[in-house]
Design a protein around this motif. Structure first.
Motif, PDB file in Angstrom:
ATOM      1  N   ARG A  41     -17.492 -13.717   0.565  1.00 29.50           N
ATOM      2  CA  ARG A  41     -17.229 -14.433   1.823  1.00 29.50           C
ATOM      3  C   ARG A  41     -18.450 -14.403   2.745  1.00 29.50           C
ATOM      4  N   VAL A  42     -19.092 -13.266   2.815  1.00 30.53           N
ATOM      5  CA  VAL A  42     -20.255 -13.120   3.691  1.00 30.53           C
ATOM      6  C   VAL A  42     -21.393 -14.023   3.209  1.00 30.53           C
ATOM      7  N   VAL A  43     -21.663 -14.025   1.915  1.00 28.79           N
ATOM      8  CA  VAL A  43     -22.739 -14.864   1.372  1.00 28.79           C
ATOM      9  C   VAL A  43     -22.431 -16.341   1.620  1.00 28.79           C
ATOM     10  N   LYS A  44     -21.191 -16.748   1.381  1.00 30.94           N
ATOM     11  CA  LYS A  44     -20.821 -18.155   1.614  1.00 30.94           C
ATOM     12  C   LYS A  44     -20.965 -18.522   3.083  1.00 30.94           C
ATOM     13  N   ARG A  45     -20.567 -17.632   3.976  1.00 25.96           N
ATOM     14  CA  ARG A  45     -20.698 -17.908   5.407  1.00 25.96           C
ATOM     15  C   ARG A  45     -22.172 -17.963   5.788  1.00 25.96           C
ATOM     16  N   ALA A  46     -22.979 -17.029   5.257  1.00 21.40           N
ATOM     17  CA  ALA A  46     -24.404 -16.981   5.598  1.00 21.40           C
ATOM     18  C   ALA A  46     -25.114 -18.273   5.209  1.00 21.40           C
ATOM     19  N   ILE A  47     -24.839 -18.793   4.035  1.00 17.18           N
ATOM     20  CA  ILE A  47     -25.524 -20.016   3.605  1.00 17.18           C
ATOM     21  C   ILE A  47     -25.097 -21.203   4.459  1.00 17.18           C
ATOM     22  N   SER A  48     -23.905 -21.118   5.035  1.00 17.03           N
ATOM     23  CA  SER A  48     -23.426 -22.235   5.864  1.00 17.03           C
ATOM     24  C   SER A  48     -23.990 -22.202   7.287  1.00 17.03           C
ATOM     25  N   ILE A  49     -24.562 -21.056   7.717  1.00 11.95           N
ATOM     26  CA  ILE A  49     -25.025 -20.958   9.103  1.00 11.95           C
ATOM     27  C   ILE A  49     -26.542 -20.848   9.230  1.00 11.95           C
ATOM     28  N   THR A  50     -27.251 -20.883   8.129  1.00 17.05           N
ATOM     29  CA  THR A  50     -28.705 -20.754   8.200  1.00 17.05           C
ATOM     30  C   THR A  50     -29.395 -22.021   7.741  1.00 17.05           C
ATOM     31  N   THR A  51     -30.600 -22.224   8.245  1.00 16.54           N
ATOM     32  CA  THR A  51     -31.415 -23.344   7.773  1.00 16.54           C
ATOM     33  C   THR A  51     -32.268 -22.924   6.584  1.00 16.54           C
ATOM     34  N   GLN A  52     -32.314 -21.607   6.307  1.00 15.03           N
ATOM     35  CA  GLN A  52     -33.100 -21.102   5.178  1.00 15.03           C
ATOM     36  C   GLN A  52     -32.242 -21.094   3.923  1.00 15.03           C
ATOM     37  N   ASP A  53     -32.513 -22.014   3.027  1.00 11.33           N
ATOM     38  CA  ASP A  53     -31.775 -22.031   1.772  1.00 11.33           C
ATOM     39  C   ASP A  53     -32.102 -20.768   0.984  1.00 11.33           C
ATOM     40  N   PHE A  54     -31.132 -20.249   0.248  1.00 13.91           N
ATOM     41  CA  PHE A  54     -31.360 -19.066  -0.580  1.00 13.91           C
ATOM     42  C   PHE A  54     -30.483 -19.117  -1.805  1.00 13.91           C
ATOM     43  N   LEU A  55     -30.806 -18.247  -2.750  1.00 15.47           N
ATOM     44  CA  LEU A  55     -29.999 -18.159  -3.967  1.00 15.47           C
ATOM     45  C   LEU A  55     -29.697 -16.709  -4.286  1.00 15.47           C
ATOM     46  N   VAL A  56     -28.629 -16.515  -5.034  1.00 11.38           N
ATOM     47  CA  VAL A  56     -28.240 -15.186  -5.500  1.00 11.38           C
ATOM     48  C   VAL A  56     -29.016 -14.905  -6.774  1.00 11.38           C
ATOM     49  N   THR A  57     -29.812 -13.841  -6.764  1.00 11.72           N
ATOM     50  CA  THR A  57     -30.565 -13.484  -7.966  1.00 11.72           C
ATOM     51  C   THR A  57     -29.850 -12.422  -8.792  1.00 11.72           C
ATOM     52  N   GLU A  58     -29.047 -11.583  -8.151  1.00 13.22           N
ATOM     53  CA  GLU A  58     -28.277 -10.555  -8.856  1.00 13.22           C
ATOM     54  C   GLU A  58     -26.979 -10.309  -8.106  1.00 13.22           C
ATOM     55  N   GLY A  59     -25.904 -10.237  -8.857  1.00 11.62           N
ATOM     56  CA  GLY A  59     -24.611  -9.851  -8.313  1.00 11.62           C
ATOM     57  C   GLY A  59     -24.171  -8.601  -9.038  1.00 11.62           C
ATOM     58  N   VAL A  60     -23.067  -8.688  -9.767  1.00 11.28           N
ATOM     59  CA  VAL A  60     -22.602  -7.555 -10.560  1.00 11.28           C
ATOM     60  C   VAL A  60     -23.622  -7.291 -11.668  1.00 11.28           C
ATOM     61  N   ARG A  61     -23.922  -6.017 -11.860  1.00  8.65           N
ATOM     62  CA  ARG A  61     -24.872  -5.573 -12.873  1.00  8.65           C
ATOM     63  C   ARG A  61     -24.212  -4.572 -13.802  1.00  8.65           C
ATOM     64  N   THR A  62     -24.628  -4.584 -15.034  1.00  5.68           N
ATOM     65  CA  THR A  62     -24.186  -3.557 -15.975  1.00  5.68           C
ATOM     66  C   THR A  62     -25.125  -2.355 -15.873  1.00  5.68           C
ATOM     67  N   PRO A  63     -24.672  -1.188 -16.319  1.00  6.85           N
ATOM     68  CA  PRO A  63     -25.586  -0.038 -16.360  1.00  6.85           C
ATOM     69  C   PRO A  63     -26.829  -0.328 -17.206  1.00  6.85           C
ATOM     70  N   GLU A  64     -26.671  -1.094 -18.278  1.00  6.15           N
ATOM     71  CA  GLU A  64     -27.824  -1.453 -19.120  1.00  6.15           C
ATOM     72  C   GLU A  64     -28.838  -2.265 -18.315  1.00  6.15           C
ATOM     73  N   ARG A  65     -28.374  -3.241 -17.546  1.00  3.29           N
ATOM     74  CA  ARG A  65     -29.279  -4.040 -16.716  1.00  3.29           C
ATOM     75  C   ARG A  65     -29.974  -3.151 -15.693  1.00  3.29           C
ATOM     76  N   GLN A  66     -29.247  -2.198 -15.107  1.00  2.00           N
ATOM     77  CA  GLN A  66     -29.855  -1.295 -14.132  1.00  2.00           C
ATOM     78  C   GLN A  66     -30.930  -0.443 -14.802  1.00  2.00           C
ATOM     79  N   ARG A  67     -30.689   0.012 -16.024  1.00  2.00           N
ATOM     80  CA  ARG A  67     -31.702   0.786 -16.751  1.00  2.00           C
ATOM     81  C   ARG A  67     -32.950  -0.065 -16.995  1.00  2.00           C
ATOM     82  N   GLN A  68     -32.755  -1.350 -17.328  1.00  2.00           N
ATOM     83  CA  GLN A  68     -33.900  -2.249 -17.534  1.00  2.00           C
ATOM     84  C   GLN A  68     -34.716  -2.388 -16.248  1.00  2.00           C
ATOM     85  N   LEU A  69     -34.029  -2.598 -15.138  1.00  2.00           N
ATOM     86  CA  LEU A  69     -34.731  -2.743 -13.861  1.00  2.00           C
ATOM     87  C   LEU A  69     -35.454  -1.460 -13.474  1.00  2.00           C
TER      88      LEU A  69
END
Length: 112
Positions: free
Chosen positions: A3-31
């Motif tokens: 909800r917060v991300v959806k509201r934020a994109i609706s109130i800003t002039t700066q377009d943005f994208l989600v690069t990471e949401g839910v992560r697996t432990p394997e993905r966290q180990r890679q990072l």
């Protein structure tokens, strides 16, 4: 957080994208390995993460970046931080911005 991300994109002039949401432990180990035992710049300081699915059944963190992608323009990240903080207030959700940490993680936002 959605909800917060959806509201934020609706109130800003700066377009943005989600690069990471839910992560697996394997993905966290890679990072975490990046910049240590794998090529690249360090992007994570921990093997723990609020990106993991929590007891609520949801991840409690998201990473956002300006669109078009520009990792170096801090003014664009500041606009995203401002929008996320205002959106969180509007939605009645407490968040923490990684940009406010002693070692800033500008793309990161998590439930407080």
């Amino acid at each position: 957080m959605v909800r917060v991300v959806k509201r934020a994109i609706s109130i800003t002039t700066q377009d943005f994208l989600v690069t990471e949401g839910v992560r697996t432990p394997e993905r966290q180990r890679q990072l975490y390995a990046q910049g240590r035992t794998a090529p690249g710049k360090k992007v994570s300081w921990t093997l723990k993460s609020n990106h993991f699915i929590q007891a609520s059944g949801y991840g409690h963190a998201v990473d956002l970046c300006p669109y078009p992608v520009d990792w170096n323009d801090l003014t664009k990240f500041a606009k995203i931080v401002d929008a996320m903080k205002r959106a969180a207030l509007m939605e009645g959700v407490r968040i923490t911005a990684g940009a406010d940490w002693s070692t800033p993680d500008r793309p990161h936002f998590e439930l407080a």
